[in-house]
Design a protein around this motif. Structure first.
Motif, PDB file in Angstrom:
ATOM      1  N   ASP A  37      12.334  -5.402   0.143  1.00 44.53           N
ATOM      2  CA  ASP A  37      13.788  -5.375  -0.304  1.00 44.53           C
ATOM      3  C   ASP A  37      14.673  -5.186   0.779  1.00 44.53           C
ATOM      4  N   THR A  39      17.308  -3.738   1.598  1.00 49.29           N
ATOM      5  CA  THR A  39      18.191  -2.604   1.526  1.00 49.29           C
ATOM      6  C   THR A  39      18.490  -2.195   3.048  1.00 49.29           C
ATOM      7  N   ILE A  44      18.677   3.555   3.924  1.00 47.78           N
ATOM      8  CA  ILE A  44      17.604   4.069   4.070  1.00 47.78           C
ATOM      9  C   ILE A  44      17.502   5.273   4.741  1.00 47.78           C
ATOM     10  N   LEU A  47      19.616   7.963   2.470  1.00 48.65           N
ATOM     11  CA  LEU A  47      18.630   8.416   1.635  1.00 48.65           C
ATOM     12  C   LEU A  47      17.478   9.429   2.221  1.00 48.65           C
ATOM     13  N   GLU A  72      13.722  11.549  -7.423  1.00 47.31           N
ATOM     14  CA  GLU A  72      14.097   9.981  -7.366  1.00 47.31           C
ATOM     15  C   GLU A  72      13.900   9.724  -5.883  1.00 47.31           C
ATOM     16  N   LEU A  73      14.437  10.640  -4.809  1.00 49.27           N
ATOM     17  CA  LEU A  73      14.482   9.964  -3.610  1.00 49.27           C
ATOM     18  C   LEU A  73      12.767   9.816  -3.017  1.00 49.27           C
ATOM     19  N   LYS A  75      10.380   8.845  -4.838  1.00 46.43           N
ATOM     20  CA  LYS A  75       9.794   7.855  -5.422  1.00 46.43           C
ATOM     21  C   LYS A  75      10.517   6.482  -4.865  1.00 46.43           C
ATOM     22  N   THR A  76      11.679   6.788  -4.447  1.00 46.33           N
ATOM     23  CA  THR A  76      12.195   5.524  -3.479  1.00 46.33           C
ATOM     24  C   THR A  76      11.650   5.470  -2.172  1.00 46.33           C
ATOM     25  N   GLN A  77      11.446   6.441  -1.297  1.00 51.07           N
ATOM     26  CA  GLN A  77      10.692   6.724  -0.360  1.00 51.07           C
ATOM     27  C   GLN A  77       9.258   6.008  -0.342  1.00 51.07           C
ATOM     28  N   LYS A  79       8.116   3.836  -2.694  1.00 53.40           N
ATOM     29  CA  LYS A  79       8.455   2.436  -2.657  1.00 53.40           C
ATOM     30  C   LYS A  79       8.580   1.676  -1.628  1.00 53.40           C
ATOM     31  N   LEU A  80       9.477   2.066  -0.800  1.00 50.09           N
ATOM     32  CA  LEU A  80      10.124   1.642   0.518  1.00 50.09           C
ATOM     33  C   LEU A  80       8.864   1.508   1.489  1.00 50.09           C
TER      34      LEU A  80
END
Length: 111
Positions: A37, A39, A44, A47, A72-73, A75-77, A79-80
């Motif tokens: 991604d 982003t 990043i 976040l 949420e954060l 999960k985002t972490q 994923k990244l």
């Protein structure tokens, strides 16, 4: 250019040039819509800071909104980090990294 600098014994400058080239290649790769991604790095970092700030709040003092945001954060972490790992498994990226390792003799090169 890096090869010429290496031949002239200017290793530190050659490494800087290689790092810049590596960075540019990654940016071009991401812009082409391949890999991880795209982003922005600052987003990043923001976040990560937000997650860190929220996690400093004792669990029993967190609001439900804050707790949900932490989830949420995280999960985002996750994923990244997964996308980052997958990026370095890409055959083209592996090939480029190996080329850079050969040019530098493996000196101080760790993506």
């Amino acid at each position: 250019m890096p090869t010429l600098l290496l031949k002239l014994g200017r290793t530190a400058e050659a490494q800087q040039v290689l790092e810049l080239l590596k960075y540019q290649e990654v940016q071009d790769y991401l812009r082409a819509g391949k890999g991880v991604d795209s982003t922005p790095k600052n987003q990043i970092i923001a976040l990560g800071k937000e997650l860190s700030d929220l996690e400093t709040i004792p669990r029993d003092k967190r609001s439900s909104t804050q707790q949900q945001r932490i989830i949420e954060l995280r999960k985002t972490q996750e994923k990244l980090l997964q996308e980052y790992g997958e990026f370095f498994k890409n055959p083209e990226v592996i090939k480029r990294i190996e080329e850079l390792r050969q040019i530098t003799g493996g000196e101080n090169f760790d993506p």
